[in-house]
Design an enzyme around this catalytic site. Structure first.
Site, PDB file in Angstrom:
ATOM      1  N   HIS A  99       0.841  -1.212   0.000  1.00  0.00           N
ATOM      2  CA  HIS A  99       0.000   0.000   0.000  1.00  0.00           C
ATOM      3  C   HIS A  99       0.871   1.255   0.000  1.00  0.00           C
ATOM      4  O   HIS A  99       1.866   1.311   0.729  1.00  0.00           O
ATOM      5  CB  HIS A  99      -0.913   0.011   1.232  1.00  0.00           C
ATOM      6  CG  HIS A  99      -1.955  -1.052   1.190  1.00  0.00           C
ATOM      7  ND1 HIS A  99      -3.295  -0.792   1.037  1.00  0.00           N
ATOM      8  CD2 HIS A  99      -1.848  -2.397   1.244  1.00  0.00           C
ATOM      9  CE1 HIS A  99      -3.965  -1.930   1.011  1.00  0.00           C
ATOM     10  NE2 HIS A  99      -3.111  -2.925   1.143  1.00  0.00           N
ATOM     11  N   HIS A 120      -5.024 -11.622   5.668  1.00  0.00           N
ATOM     12  CA  HIS A 120      -3.832 -12.427   5.359  1.00  0.00           C
ATOM     13  C   HIS A 120      -2.921 -12.617   6.562  1.00  0.00           C
ATOM     14  O   HIS A 120      -1.875 -12.002   6.681  1.00  0.00           O
ATOM     15  CB  HIS A 120      -3.093 -11.968   4.100  1.00  0.00           C
ATOM     16  CG  HIS A 120      -2.892 -10.487   3.913  1.00  0.00           C
ATOM     17  ND1 HIS A 120      -2.225  -9.701   4.812  1.00  0.00           N
ATOM     18  CD2 HIS A 120      -3.248  -9.661   2.897  1.00  0.00           C
ATOM     19  CE1 HIS A 120      -2.177  -8.464   4.365  1.00  0.00           C
ATOM     20  NE2 HIS A 120      -2.798  -8.412   3.212  1.00  0.00           N
ATOM     21  N   ARG A 155       6.940 -14.238  23.422  1.00  0.00           N
ATOM     22  CA  ARG A 155       6.566 -13.243  24.433  1.00  0.00           C
ATOM     23  C   ARG A 155       5.813 -12.058  23.838  1.00  0.00           C
ATOM     24  O   ARG A 155       5.387 -11.170  24.559  1.00  0.00           O
ATOM     25  CB  ARG A 155       7.812 -12.732  25.162  1.00  0.00           C
ATOM     26  CG  ARG A 155       8.439 -13.772  26.050  1.00  0.00           C
ATOM     27  CD  ARG A 155       9.347 -13.143  27.086  1.00  0.00           C
ATOM     28  NE  ARG A 155      10.040 -14.198  27.815  1.00  0.00           N
ATOM     29  CZ  ARG A 155      11.158 -14.777  27.390  1.00  0.00           C
ATOM     30  NH1 ARG A 155      11.726 -14.383  26.272  1.00  0.00           N
ATOM     31  NH2 ARG A 155      11.712 -15.735  28.100  1.00  0.00           N
ATOM     32  N   HIS A 182       3.891 -16.654  -0.563  1.00  0.00           N
ATOM     33  CA  HIS A 182       3.507 -15.933   0.653  1.00  0.00           C
ATOM     34  C   HIS A 182       3.777 -16.705   1.935  1.00  0.00           C
ATOM     35  O   HIS A 182       4.138 -16.106   2.952  1.00  0.00           O
ATOM     36  CB  HIS A 182       2.024 -15.544   0.611  1.00  0.00           C
ATOM     37  CG  HIS A 182       1.742 -14.337  -0.222  1.00  0.00           C
ATOM     38  ND1 HIS A 182       1.559 -14.415  -1.576  1.00  0.00           N
ATOM     39  CD2 HIS A 182       1.631 -13.029   0.099  1.00  0.00           C
ATOM     40  CE1 HIS A 182       1.346 -13.192  -2.052  1.00  0.00           C
ATOM     41  NE2 HIS A 182       1.385 -12.334  -1.057  1.00  0.00           N
ATOM     42  N   ASP A 233      -6.062 -12.756  -2.743  1.00  0.00           N
ATOM     43  CA  ASP A 233      -5.411 -11.452  -2.889  1.00  0.00           C
ATOM     44  C   ASP A 233      -5.030 -11.262  -4.362  1.00  0.00           C
ATOM     45  O   ASP A 233      -3.994 -10.692  -4.682  1.00  0.00           O
ATOM     46  CB  ASP A 233      -4.169 -11.382  -1.988  1.00  0.00           C
ATOM     47  CG  ASP A 233      -3.785  -9.961  -1.610  1.00  0.00           C
ATOM     48  OD1 ASP A 233      -4.579  -9.035  -1.870  1.00  0.00           O
ATOM     49  OD2 ASP A 233      -2.691  -9.773  -1.057  1.00  0.00           O
ATOM     50  N   GLY A 266       0.780  -9.169  -4.307  1.00  0.00           N
ATOM     51  CA  GLY A 266      -0.481  -9.906  -4.185  1.00  0.00           C
ATOM     52  C   GLY A 266      -0.200 -11.223  -4.848  1.00  0.00           C
ATOM     53  O   GLY A 266       0.971 -11.598  -4.966  1.00  0.00           O
TER      54      GLY A 266
HETATM   55 ZN    ZN Z   1      -2.859  -6.735   2.067  1.00  0.00          ZN
END
Ligand code: ZN
Length: 365
Positions: free
Chosen positions: A128, A201, A212, A236, A258, A293
């Site tokens: 993005h 995702h 932790r 991915h 995606d 994607g």
């Molecule tokens: Zn995304």
């Protein structure tokens, strides 16, 4: 009419026997004795599709929505959420409105728009454009939701004001998903407590799980009401990661693609909103190497989960049908039982789609 299959996934469970469909396009019987071949599963449901067959939903007109929807249906996806990556608000509003005007016309049904952004963390932007990300803003959220049929919003729950946007979405009946986020487990729990029911995702573009500091991943895996979107393609997630999600969260994994405009197209140069990228060997990356994607289809993702990651066929198909359909009660999608609409994918023994039926009518191959 009978499908001529050996078995079907009926209400999420493998059942031997053929499937019968009436002239109205409804399933009338399952487990019908006969000598068929292959497996019938419900039409697939994809909650995260950025584009398909050369169409980018951020800039698509109604005709392009139809073209992409027809191409998607041929791959077995019969219901989906066009997904919009972060762009300037005016462009997002125009794209939402265009999706609202799109007609199905023999293609996959549009469930509503999934807004992935703009209230995402600059720490975890993925692909993005960082300069277009916004701090959560209820007034802007209202404008976006009012622009058309928005059904899901992905946001980063740790950002200031994010919980107010969650509340606004809840009031509007819009699903909230946590993603593109650096949230701690506590911050994720706060959003789940207020009604967020999904993760976008899982593992990708979020704080990594450590013992932790379990982050969204750890919080979501421990919450029985939260569904986990998963991009099950080889670039991915590792096979073990896919298997881990299915084992840790049975019945809660939702496979998503995606998918990009480049899906179903040759390697080359493409756009996703403002982002330019190249596809080589089916993997989409920006010039800096960031994954953009996927170019995988949903049935390919299911097959990858089964064949590479060792997930049971039943579980993998439920993650692309019945589980996402739970989020859309009353829509008559994602299930194959007597009385249901005959949106059906018939698979061969290698789990490739042989025939796709919409309302009982076979689509052209
Ligand atoms: Zn995304």
């Amino acid at each position: 009419m009978r499908l001529g299959v050996a078995a079907a996934l009926v209400d999420g469970v493998y059942r031997t026997g053929d499937v019968e469909i009436d002239a109205e396009g409804r399933i009338t019987a399952v487990g019908v004795p006969g000598r068929g071949r292959g497996l019938a599963v419900p039409g697939l449901v994809d909650l995260q599709v950025n584009g398909f067959a050369g169409v980018d939903f951020l800039t698509a007109d109604a005709e392009e929505f139809t073209r992409a929807g027809v191409a998607l249906a041929r791959t077995g996806v019969l219901a989906y959420q066009p997904t919009l990556i972060t762009s300037a608000p005016e462009q997002t509003i125009a794209a939402i409105a265009a999706a609202g005007k799109a007609r199905t016309n023999g293609g996959a049904r549009i469930l509503g728009v999934h807004l992935e952004g703009p209230f995402l963390s600059p720490e975890r932007p993925g692909t993005h454009p960082v300069e277009l990300l916004r701090e959560p803003d209820v007034a802007l959220a209202r404008r976006l939701l009012a622009a058309g049929p928005v059904t899901e919003v992905t946001l980063a729950p740790e950002l200031p004001g994010a919980l107010d946007v969650v509340a606004e979405c809840m009031r509007s009946g819009v699903l909230v998903s946590c993603g593109h986020s650096d949230a701690t487990a506590a911050q994720a729990h706060a959003a789940f407590d207020r009604g967020a029911r999904l993760v976008t995702h899982l593992f990708d573009a979020m704080r990594p799980f450590t013992h932790r500091d379990p982050g969204i991943v750890g919080a979501a895996l421990t919450r029985g009401e939260v569904l986990l979107g998963l991009i099950a393609d080889p670039s991915h997630l590792a096979q073990e990661t896919i298997r881990l999600a299915f084992q840790a969260a049975p019945g809660r994994v939702v496979l998503v693609t995606d998918a990009l405009a480049a899906c179903g197209q040759p390697d080359g140069h493409y756009r996703l909103g403002e982002v330019e990228f190249d596809v080589a060997g089916g993997v989409a990356r920006r010039t800096d190497g960031t994954l953009v994607g996927s170019t995988i289809t949903l049935v390919e993702a299911v097959r990858h989960a089964c064949h590479a990651a060792g997930v049971a066929v039943e579980q993998a198909f439920n993650a692309a049908t019945r589980t996402p359909a739970r989020l859309f009660p009353g829509k008559d999608i994602g299930l194959l039982r007597p009385g249901d609409r005959a949106d059906v994918v018939v698979l061969d023994d290698e789990l490739s789609a042989r025939t796709v039926l919409q309302n009982g009518v076979p689509l052209d191959a």
